[in-house]
Design a protein around this motif. Structure first.
Motif, PDB file in Angstrom:
ATOM      1  N   ARG A   1      31.415  13.380 -18.040  1.00 41.73           N
ATOM      2  CA  ARG A   1      30.820  14.249 -19.059  1.00 41.73           C
ATOM      3  C   ARG A   1      30.949  15.674 -18.564  1.00 41.73           C
ATOM      4  NH1 ARG A   1      25.881  12.350 -22.360  1.00 41.73           N
ATOM      5  NH2 ARG A   1      26.522  14.263 -23.359  1.00 41.73           N
ATOM      6  N   ALA A   2      30.948  16.605 -19.475  1.00 42.95           N
ATOM      7  CA  ALA A   2      31.036  18.017 -19.108  1.00 42.95           C
ATOM      8  C   ALA A   2      29.826  18.761 -19.653  1.00 42.95           C
ATOM      9  CB  ALA A   2      32.319  18.632 -19.658  1.00 42.95           C
ATOM     10  N   ASP A   3      29.385  19.757 -18.879  1.00 42.96           N
ATOM     11  CA  ASP A   3      28.276  20.575 -19.368  1.00 42.96           C
ATOM     12  C   ASP A   3      28.835  21.709 -20.232  1.00 42.96           C
ATOM     13  OD1 ASP A   3      29.198  22.567 -17.615  1.00 42.96           O
ATOM     14  OD2 ASP A   3      27.590  22.257 -16.157  1.00 42.96           O
TER      15      ASP A   3
ATOM     16  N   VAL B   1      42.754  10.115 -22.336  1.00 38.71           N
ATOM     17  CA  VAL B   1      42.856   8.998 -23.268  1.00 38.71           C
ATOM     18  C   VAL B   1      42.004   9.353 -24.493  1.00 38.71           C
ATOM     19  CG1 VAL B   1      42.403   6.538 -23.627  1.00 38.71           C
ATOM     20  CG2 VAL B   1      43.237   7.353 -21.403  1.00 38.71           C
ATOM     21  N   TYR B   2      40.814   9.886 -24.242  1.00 38.70           N
ATOM     22  CA  TYR B   2      39.938  10.398 -25.292  1.00 38.70           C
ATOM     23  C   TYR B   2      39.022  11.432 -24.674  1.00 38.70           C
ATOM     24  CZ  TYR B   2      36.756   6.853 -23.359  1.00 38.70           C
ATOM     25  OH  TYR B   2      35.997   6.078 -22.515  1.00 38.70           O
ATOM     26  N   GLN B   3      38.408  12.258 -25.533  1.00 41.85           N
ATOM     27  CA  GLN B   3      37.542  13.314 -25.037  1.00 41.85           C
ATOM     28  C   GLN B   3      36.177  13.294 -25.711  1.00 41.85           C
ATOM     29  OE1 GLN B   3      40.673  16.555 -25.321  1.00 41.85           O
ATOM     30  NE2 GLN B   3      39.672  17.082 -23.389  1.00 41.85           N
ATOM     31  N   GLU B   4      35.204  13.662 -24.926  1.00 46.74           N
ATOM     32  CA  GLU B   4      33.812  13.766 -25.359  1.00 46.74           C
ATOM     33  C   GLU B   4      33.728  14.599 -26.634  1.00 46.74           C
ATOM     34  OE1 GLU B   4      29.725  15.408 -23.212  1.00 46.74           O
ATOM     35  OE2 GLU B   4      31.617  15.464 -22.132  1.00 46.74           O
ATOM     36  N   THR B   5      32.915  14.148 -27.557  1.00 45.86           N
ATOM     37  CA  THR B   5      32.613  14.759 -28.865  1.00 45.86           C
ATOM     38  C   THR B   5      33.685  14.507 -29.930  1.00 45.86           C
ATOM     39  OG1 THR B   5      33.500  17.004 -28.541  1.00 45.86           O
ATOM     40  CG2 THR B   5      31.222  16.601 -27.780  1.00 45.86           C
ATOM     41  N   GLN B   6      34.852  13.979 -29.558  1.00 45.65           N
ATOM     42  CA  GLN B   6      35.843  13.629 -30.574  1.00 45.65           C
ATOM     43  C   GLN B   6      35.382  12.368 -31.310  1.00 45.65           C
ATOM     44  OE1 GLN B   6      39.536  13.068 -28.478  1.00 45.65           O
ATOM     45  NE2 GLN B   6      40.130  15.207 -28.698  1.00 45.65           N
TER      46      GLN B   6
ATOM     47  N   LYS C   1      29.355  24.695 -19.646  1.00 48.50           N
ATOM     48  CA  LYS C   1      30.272  25.581 -18.927  1.00 48.50           C
ATOM     49  C   LYS C   1      31.594  24.881 -18.598  1.00 48.50           C
ATOM     50  CE  LYS C   1      26.659  28.335 -16.793  1.00 48.50           C
ATOM     51  NZ  LYS C   1      26.054  28.747 -15.515  1.00 48.50           N
ATOM     52  N   GLY C   2      31.688  23.592 -18.924  1.00 43.33           N
ATOM     53  CA  GLY C   2      32.915  22.854 -18.636  1.00 43.33           C
ATOM     54  C   GLY C   2      32.930  22.151 -17.287  1.00 43.33           C
ATOM     55  N   ASN C   3      31.819  22.227 -16.557  1.00 38.66           N
ATOM     56  CA  ASN C   3      31.732  21.531 -15.268  1.00 38.66           C
ATOM     57  C   ASN C   3      31.621  20.033 -15.518  1.00 38.66           C
ATOM     58  OD1 ASN C   3      31.599  23.963 -13.666  1.00 38.66           O
ATOM     59  ND2 ASN C   3      29.523  24.199 -14.457  1.00 38.66           N
ATOM     60  N   ARG C   4      32.413  19.259 -14.795  1.00 33.16           N
ATOM     61  CA  ARG C   4      32.452  17.814 -15.016  1.00 33.16           C
ATOM     62  C   ARG C   4      31.497  17.087 -14.071  1.00 33.16           C
ATOM     63  NH1 ARG C   4      38.938  16.969 -15.312  1.00 33.16           N
ATOM     64  NH2 ARG C   4      38.585  16.491 -13.118  1.00 33.16           N
ATOM     65  N   GLN C   5      30.861  16.051 -14.601  1.00 34.89           N
ATOM     66  CA  GLN C   5      30.071  15.106 -13.807  1.00 34.89           C
ATOM     67  C   GLN C   5      30.706  13.745 -14.002  1.00 34.89           C
ATOM     68  OE1 GLN C   5      27.313  15.221 -11.566  1.00 34.89           O
ATOM     69  NE2 GLN C   5      28.128  13.158 -11.291  1.00 34.89           N
ATOM     70  N   GLY C   6      31.289  13.212 -12.929  1.00 36.35           N
ATOM     71  CA  GLY C   6      31.909  11.901 -13.002  1.00 36.35           C
ATOM     72  C   GLY C   6      30.870  10.829 -13.257  1.00 36.35           C
ATOM     73  N   LEU C   7      31.190   9.907 -14.151  1.00 35.82           N
ATOM     74  CA  LEU C   7      30.314   8.781 -14.448  1.00 35.82           C
ATOM     75  C   LEU C   7      30.750   7.544 -13.675  1.00 35.82           C
ATOM     76  CD1 LEU C   7      30.105   9.245 -18.320  1.00 35.82           C
ATOM     77  CD2 LEU C   7      28.440   9.987 -16.586  1.00 35.82           C
ATOM     78  N   ARG C   8      32.050   7.261 -13.727  1.00 39.51           N
ATOM     79  CA  ARG C   8      32.593   6.126 -12.981  1.00 39.51           C
ATOM     80  C   ARG C   8      34.110   6.155 -13.075  1.00 39.51           C
ATOM     81  NH1 ARG C   8      33.766   0.903 -15.866  1.00 39.51           N
ATOM     82  NH2 ARG C   8      33.585   1.384 -18.058  1.00 39.51           N
TER      83      ARG C   8
ATOM     84  N   ALA D   1      30.818   9.708 -32.165  1.00 43.68           N
ATOM     85  CA  ALA D   1      31.722  10.477 -31.315  1.00 43.68           C
ATOM     86  C   ALA D   1      31.669   9.886 -29.906  1.00 43.68           C
ATOM     87  CB  ALA D   1      31.285  11.938 -31.274  1.00 43.68           C
ATOM     88  N   TYR D   2      32.728  10.111 -29.140  1.00 42.46           N
ATOM     89  CA  TYR D   2      32.719   9.659 -27.748  1.00 42.46           C
ATOM     90  C   TYR D   2      31.639  10.420 -26.991  1.00 42.46           C
ATOM     91  CZ  TYR D   2      37.231   7.408 -28.599  1.00 42.46           C
ATOM     92  OH  TYR D   2      38.229   6.610 -29.073  1.00 42.46           O
ATOM     93  N   SER D   3      30.893   9.721 -26.164  1.00 39.40           N
ATOM     94  CA  SER D   3      29.828  10.343 -25.390  1.00 39.40           C
ATOM     95  C   SER D   3      30.332  10.900 -24.066  1.00 39.40           C
ATOM     96  CB  SER D   3      28.713   9.326 -25.114  1.00 39.40           C
ATOM     97  OG  SER D   3      29.215   8.264 -24.317  1.00 39.40           O
ATOM     98  N   HIS D   4      31.584  10.598 -23.727  1.00 40.74           N
ATOM     99  CA  HIS D   4      32.179  11.052 -22.469  1.00 40.74           C
ATOM    100  C   HIS D   4      33.693  11.125 -22.651  1.00 40.74           C
ATOM    101  CE1 HIS D   4      32.340   6.657 -22.393  1.00 40.74           C
ATOM    102  NE2 HIS D   4      33.459   6.824 -21.706  1.00 40.74           N
ATOM    103  N   SER D   5      34.383  11.650 -21.664  1.00 35.21           N
ATOM    104  CA  SER D   5      35.840  11.746 -21.688  1.00 35.21           C
ATOM    105  C   SER D   5      36.448  10.742 -20.722  1.00 35.21           C
ATOM    106  CB  SER D   5      36.283  13.158 -21.278  1.00 35.21           C
ATOM    107  OG  SER D   5      35.797  14.117 -22.188  1.00 35.21           O
TER     108      SER D   5
END
Length: 186
Positions: free
Chosen positions: A39-41, A17-22, A43-50, A67-71
């Motif tokens: 959010r992604a680090d 729907v949207y991506q982090e940093t856009q 290296k592109g590894n994702r950490q689910g927020l909710r 910018a969006y803080s998360h995807s």
């Protein structure tokens, strides 16, 4: 968005729907489907927020030109209603009650994130997974999406997504899910 500043969109499963940093130009109300907020680090590894469920408000930022803080990834096919951030900011300026309501939504989201962070550091792997499942159960129950007779609920998350929400590797997530099933807890 149309003249009124909002539009409804269908989002295919596994699409963003949207991506982090856009640039955060839009905020969304989820009408149907599930979204994984993460959010992604570097290296592109994702950490689910909710997990966002129907009725949730996502992607809002109170700062102009932020910018969006998360995807937000559609777990299932989803329907969202998009609102221009600038229109929301103007409405908040004119209507204090809307501002208070959005502030309340954001405060609940922050509280949820703080609880999740505490859980990642203090809960066992079994407790982390159980917490996510029980939280989703109660949220789905409020939306009349739980079959209490059969003891079932929709659960379209993959093991990988569940691992991302709990800070566990896919292999460890699989091991814990097998244990919860063998212990007849799931």
């Amino acid at each position: 968005p149309g003249r009124r500043g909002f539009a409804q969109y269908q989002v295919p499963a596994r699409s963003h729907v949207y991506q982090e940093t856009q640039p955060a130009t839009m905020a969304y109300t989820l009408f149907d489907g599930w979204l994984l907020l993460y959010r992604a680090d570097v290296k592109g590894n994702r950490q689910g927020l909710r997990v966002a469920l129907p009725g949730d408000f996502v992607g809002y930022t109170p700062l102009p030109d932020a910018a969006y803080s998360h995807s937000a990834l559609a777990v299932t096919p989803a329907v969202v209603c998009a609102f221009r951030q600038s229109d929301l900011h103007a409405m908040i300026d004119r209507h204090d009650d809307i501002g208070r309501h959005i502030n309340h939504i954001q405060a609940r989201y922050l509280q949820y994130c703080e609880t999740s962070i505490l859980g990642l550091g203090r809960r066992s792997a079994e407790q982390r997974i159980a917490h996510v499942i029980v939280d989703l159960y109660h949220r789905l129950e409020r939306r009349d999406q739980v079959d209490k007779t059969a003891g079932t609920m929709p659960f379209p998350l993959t093991q990988e997504m569940l691992g991302e929400l709990t800070g566990l590797t896919p292999v460890h997530t699989n091991r814990i899910l097998r244990k919860l099933r063998s212990d007849k807890l799931m």
